[in-house]
Structures are given as C-alpha cells and as structure tokens.
Design a protein around this motif. Structure first.
Motif, mmCIF file in Angstrom:
data_model
loop_
_atom_site.group_PDB
_atom_site.id
_atom_site.type_symbol
_atom_site.label_atom_id
_atom_site.label_comp_id
_atom_site.label_asym_id
_atom_site.label_seq_id
_atom_site.Cartn_x
_atom_site.Cartn_y
_atom_site.Cartn_z
ATOM 1 N N GLU A 204 0.854 -1.379 0.130
ATOM 2 C CA GLU A 204 0.156 -0.025 0.067
ATOM 3 C C GLU A 204 1.017 1.385 -0.016
ATOM 4 O O GLU A 204 0.483 2.374 -0.611
ATOM 5 N N ILE A 205 1.943 1.230 0.628
ATOM 6 C CA ILE A 205 2.734 2.331 0.555
ATOM 7 C C ILE A 205 3.521 2.628 -0.597
ATOM 8 O O ILE A 205 3.637 3.884 -1.210
ATOM 9 N N LYS A 206 3.718 1.620 -1.350
ATOM 10 C CA LYS A 206 4.291 1.471 -2.753
ATOM 11 C C LYS A 206 3.066 1.999 -3.602
ATOM 12 O O LYS A 206 3.387 3.073 -4.656
ATOM 13 N N GLU A 207 2.017 1.805 -3.517
ATOM 14 C CA GLU A 207 0.788 2.345 -4.346
ATOM 15 C C GLU A 207 0.770 3.964 -4.003
ATOM 16 O O GLU A 207 0.581 4.471 -4.719
ATOM 17 N N GLY A 208 0.818 4.267 -2.570
ATOM 18 C CA GLY A 208 0.759 5.585 -2.361
ATOM 19 C C GLY A 208 2.108 6.312 -2.990
ATOM 20 O O GLY A 208 1.521 7.609 -3.610
ATOM 21 N N VAL A 209 3.150 5.890 -3.218
ATOM 22 C CA VAL A 209 4.243 6.680 -3.935
ATOM 23 C C VAL A 209 3.941 6.620 -5.094
ATOM 24 O O VAL A 209 4.164 7.910 -6.007
ATOM 25 N N GLN A 210 3.487 5.367 -5.925
ATOM 26 C CA GLN A 210 3.077 5.662 -7.287
ATOM 27 C C GLN A 210 1.874 6.616 -7.690
ATOM 28 O O GLN A 210 2.062 7.563 -8.761
ATOM 29 N N TYR A 211 1.153 6.851 -6.693
ATOM 30 C CA TYR A 211 -0.034 7.588 -6.730
ATOM 31 C C TYR A 211 0.445 9.118 -6.925
ATOM 32 O O TYR A 211 0.127 10.004 -7.914
ATOM 33 N N VAL A 212 1.271 9.532 -6.078
ATOM 34 C CA VAL A 212 1.822 10.865 -5.939
ATOM 35 C C VAL A 212 2.599 11.162 -6.975
ATOM 36 O O VAL A 212 2.506 12.168 -7.830
ATOM 37 N N LEU A 213 3.501 10.157 -7.624
ATOM 38 C CA LEU A 213 4.295 10.458 -8.837
ATOM 39 C C LEU A 213 3.354 10.472 -10.082
ATOM 40 O O LEU A 213 3.944 11.159 -11.218
ATOM 41 N N SER A 214 2.281 9.892 -9.869
ATOM 42 C CA SER A 214 1.277 9.969 -11.372
ATOM 43 C C SER A 214 0.634 11.321 -11.451
ATOM 44 O O SER A 214 0.117 11.533 -12.364
ATOM 45 N N GLN A 215 0.803 12.139 -10.437
ATOM 46 C CA GLN A 215 -0.040 13.394 -10.379
ATOM 47 C C GLN A 215 0.763 14.526 -10.307
ATOM 48 O O GLN A 215 1.668 14.575 -9.405
ATOM 49 N N LEU A 216 0.939 15.423 -11.422
ATOM 50 C CA LEU A 216 1.881 16.620 -11.692
ATOM 51 C C LEU A 216 1.935 17.434 -10.365
ATOM 52 O O LEU A 216 2.880 17.762 -9.811
ATOM 53 N N ASN A 217 0.721 17.823 -9.732
ATOM 54 C CA ASN A 217 0.555 18.816 -8.803
ATOM 55 C C ASN A 217 1.192 18.186 -7.543
ATOM 56 O O ASN A 217 1.727 18.811 -6.657
ATOM 57 N N LEU A 218 0.863 16.953 -7.333
ATOM 58 C CA LEU A 218 1.118 16.201 -5.995
ATOM 59 C C LEU A 218 2.930 16.196 -6.079
ATOM 60 O O LEU A 218 3.628 15.988 -5.090
ATOM 61 N N LYS A 219 3.426 15.784 -7.162
ATOM 62 C CA LYS A 219 4.842 15.887 -7.422
ATOM 63 C C LYS A 219 5.554 17.213 -6.931
ATOM 64 O O LYS A 219 6.631 17.283 -6.497
ATOM 65 N N ILE A 220 5.074 18.059 -7.549
ATOM 66 C CA ILE A 220 5.585 19.791 -7.196
ATOM 67 C C ILE A 220 5.326 20.025 -5.879
ATOM 68 O O ILE A 220 6.495 20.424 -5.354
ATOM 69 N N ILE A 221 4.411 19.578 -5.239
ATOM 70 C CA ILE A 221 4.076 19.772 -3.991
ATOM 71 C C ILE A 221 5.026 19.304 -3.056
ATOM 72 O O ILE A 221 5.514 19.735 -2.115
ATOM 73 N N ALA A 222 5.272 17.827 -3.337
ATOM 74 C CA ALA A 222 6.135 17.094 -2.602
ATOM 75 C C ALA A 222 7.719 17.691 -2.482
ATOM 76 O O ALA A 222 8.275 17.953 -1.590
ATOM 77 N N ALA A 223 8.106 18.133 -3.828
ATOM 78 C CA ALA A 223 9.361 18.713 -3.916
ATOM 79 C C ALA A 223 9.403 20.238 -3.187
ATOM 80 O O ALA A 223 10.348 20.554 -2.577
ATOM 81 N N MET A 224 8.287 20.936 -3.355
ATOM 82 C CA MET A 224 8.305 22.174 -2.539
ATOM 83 C C MET A 224 8.217 21.920 -1.065
ATOM 84 O O MET A 224 8.957 22.706 -0.442
ATOM 85 N N PHE A 225 7.561 20.901 -0.689
ATOM 86 C CA PHE A 225 7.608 20.889 0.614
ATOM 87 C C PHE A 225 8.916 20.603 1.334
ATOM 88 O O PHE A 225 9.290 20.956 2.523
ATOM 89 N N PHE A 226 9.636 19.799 0.786
ATOM 90 C CA PHE A 226 11.082 19.406 1.215
ATOM 91 C C PHE A 226 11.902 20.684 1.191
ATOM 92 O O PHE A 226 12.650 20.845 2.185
ATOM 93 N N ILE A 227 11.886 21.553 0.182
ATOM 94 C CA ILE A 227 12.819 22.428 0.080
ATOM 95 C C ILE A 227 12.432 23.756 1.093
ATOM 96 O O ILE A 227 13.326 24.296 1.878
ATOM 97 N N SER A 228 11.160 24.063 1.312
ATOM 98 C CA SER A 228 10.591 24.955 2.201
ATOM 99 C C SER A 228 10.744 24.533 3.522
ATOM 100 O O SER A 228 10.888 25.123 4.635
ATOM 101 N N GLY A 229 10.567 22.896 3.981
ATOM 102 C CA GLY A 229 10.716 22.535 5.096
ATOM 103 C C GLY A 229 12.215 22.658 5.581
ATOM 104 O O GLY A 229 12.536 22.874 6.785
ATOM 105 N N LEU A 230 13.367 22.743 4.724
ATOM 106 C CA LEU A 230 14.681 22.795 5.124
ATOM 107 C C LEU A 230 14.634 24.274 5.515
ATOM 108 O O LEU A 230 15.357 24.446 6.550
ATOM 109 N N ALA A 231 14.112 25.323 4.700
ATOM 110 C CA ALA A 231 14.334 26.780 5.177
ATOM 111 C C ALA A 231 13.401 27.011 6.528
ATOM 112 O O ALA A 231 14.179 27.648 7.268
ATOM 113 N N PHE A 232 12.167 26.427 6.544
ATOM 114 C CA PHE A 232 11.658 26.586 7.886
ATOM 115 C C PHE A 232 12.271 25.872 9.266
ATOM 116 O O PHE A 232 12.187 26.225 10.260
ATOM 117 N N GLY A 233 12.844 24.713 8.888
ATOM 118 C CA GLY A 233 13.621 24.166 9.727
ATOM 119 C C GLY A 233 14.708 25.026 10.518
ATOM 120 O O GLY A 233 15.196 24.903 11.616
#
Length: 404
Positions: A204-233
């Motif tokens: 199910e976790i693998k399915e979740g990863v594949q689902y995110v990778l299949s959605q453009l907006n979700l892929k962008i949000i994932a990358a954005m969250f990592f970078i902004s998380g680094l800054a806010f951290g």
C-alpha cells in the motif's frame, strides 16, 4: 455556512481540535522556556527540541498514512488522544524524579501520535462532509488554529511562568482526555477489512508513492515541501533569538510575535473562506505568491530592529500562511481519492519533515559558525526557489478531481 454548522462530524472534529490547540500551545511554550532555563539559552538545545519534533514525523508519517487508510478512523483518533494523555503522566513522573531531559520525550510522543490521528481526521472529513463544504470547513479550522496562534502563546506562557512545568503537563493530560471523550460521539466508520486481507502495508505504501508520482501537482508539492521544510527548519528554532538579539527583548516576549502571526492567520482564514472559489481556481498563483511573500518576510524579520515593524511583518506572514494552508488542504481532500488520502499525506509530509529535520539540526550550528543573519538569508533563498516549482503547477479543474 448554516449547512456546515449543522454537520455533527464537523462540530465534533472542531471541538476536539479546539482542545488540542490549547494543548499544543501549552506544550510548545512550556518546553521552549523550560529547556532554555535548563540550558542557559543554548541555541543548539533549542534546535534539538525542534529536530526531535520533526524526526518522528519523518519516520512515521508514511506508516501512519498507510494505516489511516486501513484502520477505523474514529478509533484511531480516540486512541491517539488517550495515549497522549497517558504519556504526559509518565513524563510528569520522570520530571518529578529529577530527569528534566524527559521533556524532550513530550515532543517526540506528540509527533508520533499525530501521524496516525491527523490523516484519520482527513478520512473522516472525506467521508462525512459534502464536497462543496470542504473548502469552508478547512477555512474555519484554519481560523481556529489562527486564533490560538494569538491566544495560545499567551496562555502557554502564563501557565508556565505562573504555575510551572508540572502544571503545564498536567493541563496537557486533562486536555487530551477531554479530546478523546468528545470524539467518542463521532459516527461509526468501518475499516476496509477486505483490502487489509488482500495486501500488505508495504504494498500500500508503494501504491501511495506511485499515486503521488502519477499526479503533476502532487509531485511539485512534494518537492516544494522538502525545500521549504529545510528553510523553515533553519528559522523556526531561531525565532526566540531574533526576539532577544535583534529586538533586545526578553525570551518570554516571543509570545506576542507568535500572536501577531495568529492575527494574520485569523484574518487570512476569513478572507480565504470568503474567496474559496477564487482560491481554488487560481491555486498556482496563490501558492507562488505565498512562497515569494515568505521569502521576503524571512529577510525582513532578521533585518528589522524595530519591534513594531517585526510585529507587522509577522501579521503578513500569518495571512499568507492561512491562504497557503487552505489551498493545500482543499487540494488534498478534493483531488485525492478517498482510499489514497492517508498515503498521499504519508508520502508528502515525510519529505517536508526531512527538510525541517535537516534544517533544525544545522540551525544552531549555522548561527555559531556564521551568524543569525546568514541563517535567515539561506532560508530566504530556499523559500524563493520554491516559486519556480509552483509556477509549473496546473490549476485544478473539475475534470482533474479524482473520483472515489
């Protein structure tokens, strides 16, 4: 709005959230002040506290998200608050025994529990709140969170400074028990037993990863969250030092600037609810603008030596945060299929927490090796870079909403 206020699930979830907000701020202020008192205002110790809050989220988010799609969500949120209450009593006993370092465990435990209960709350919303009311429901929840950004730090500071850490933790115990009790009145929501028998959590976790990778907006949000998380951290553990070193105030005055951000979020939440259709239609523009505002505010905050100016920009920061949160939460609930809500959160949030964990771990060292100003400049550059990602997003349309 009247229809939403007649929805029992919404009222119960918001009532529990109200109690949890009191608990969050009681905990946040008590731990911050207590650790600073015990370590003589050591920035590394403060950044360690922040890191310990993020580490369990990074580790457990994807697991919690997967189980949120499998477990009974009502039972999960009740058990989460009950376990939080019990853990507070254990920590209180340890503190009474002279083991003050046990307060770090309070941050760890709360973070772990939230990774199971938060996605379960999203599942409950998805199942019991009509789709056309989701944006308003999230906006109201955001306004409540904003209200406690105003009164929460003041309340938490008062409890700690006047009554001490023991009373603060006792209050947490009572609050979590009350939240668990209120959620007993949620309607029954059965888990998908057949699905559990068919495949493992790993699948199910693998399915979740594949689902995110299949959605453009979700892929962008994932990358954005990592970078902004680094800054806010990087910046979050340093807020109190900006107050002390740049503004020349006492550490307890951090409560007023947190309240300023709450004022901005309260105003922004109200505006976002009123402009729900516009905000949803122009997701890309709103997110990009928010990122640029955050970057500018980060620089202004460390440059400012005037309390009134810093107070004002914190209001603006809260306003932008409210808009961003409403856009993101609405997008997640409305565009993600019900069976993937928990796992989608479980894929995206660990990336943000990984960034915040890394940022908070190096935060104190950056200040020691460079200075406070350098830390904030690095954070501002990282946040500004996120706007490059958000402009590549697709504005959601009815056709993009994934059906159940």
């Amino acid at each position: 709005m009247k229809e939403l206020l007649k929805n029992n699930v919404f009222l119960i979830v918001q009532s529990a959230d109200l109690l949890q907000q009191i608990g969050i701020w009681t905990r946040n202020m008590a731990l911050l002040y207590y650790i600073m008192d015990q370590t003589n205002n050591n920035p590394v110790a403060v950044s360690l506290l922040t890191a310990l809050e993020y580490l369990p989220i990074f580790v457990f988010a994807i697991i919690g998200g997967a189980y949120a799609d499998r477990w009974n969500p009502k039972r999960t949120v009740i058990l989460g608050d009950f376990l939080s209450a019990i853990s507070m009593m254990v920590i209180l006993v340890l503190i009474s025994g002279g083991i003050w370092q046990s307060v770090f465990a309070a941050a760890v435990i709360s973070a772990i529990v939230s990774q199971f209960s938060q996605p379960s709350s999203a599942v409950i919303y998805k199942k019991h709140i009509p789709d056309h009311l989701v944006g308003s429901a999230i906006g109201i929840g955001q306004s409540i969170a904003a209200l406690f950004l105003i009164i929460g730090p003041i309340l938490g500071t008062f409890i700690y400074t006047q009554l001490g850490v023991t009373t603060s933790i006792t209050v947490l115990f009572v609050i979590f028990l009350l939240a668990a009790f209120i959620q007993l009145f949620l309607p029954k929501t059965e888990r998908n037993i057949a699905k559990e028998q068919q495949q493992s959590v790993v699948v199910e976790i693998k399915e979740g990863v594949q689902y995110v990778l299949s959605q453009l907006n979700l892929k962008i949000i994932a990358a954005m969250f990592f970078i902004s998380g680094l800054a806010f951290g990087i910046t979050q553990p340093l807020d109190v030092f900006v107050i002390m070193e740049r503004l020349g105030l006492e550490k307890e005055d951090v409560q007023w600037f947190a309240a300023a951000e709450g004022i901005g979020m309260l105003i922004g939440g109200g505006i976002a609810v009123a402009l729900t259709v516009f905000v949803e239609r122009y997701t890309k523009m709103v997110m990009t603008l928010c990122m640029l505002i955050f970057a500018v505010i980060t620089l202004l905050e460390v440059v400012s030596v005037w309390p009134v100016f810093t107070f004002s920009i914190r209001i603006l920061s809260g306003l932008a945060a409210a808009f961003f949160q409403v856009v993101f939460s609405t997008l997640m609930i409305k565009q993600v299929a019900t069976e993937y809500i928990g796992r989608t959160n479980g894929v995206i949030m660990p990336l943000m927490m990984a960034g915040m964990l890394g940022g908070s771990l190096v935060s104190g060292f950056i200040v020691i090796q460079i200075n406070l100003f350098g830390a904030y400049v690095i954070a501002a550059i990282l946040i500004a870079s996120c706007s490059i990602l958000t402009i590549k997003m697709n504005n959601p349309t009815p056709a993009e909403v994934v059906s159940d």
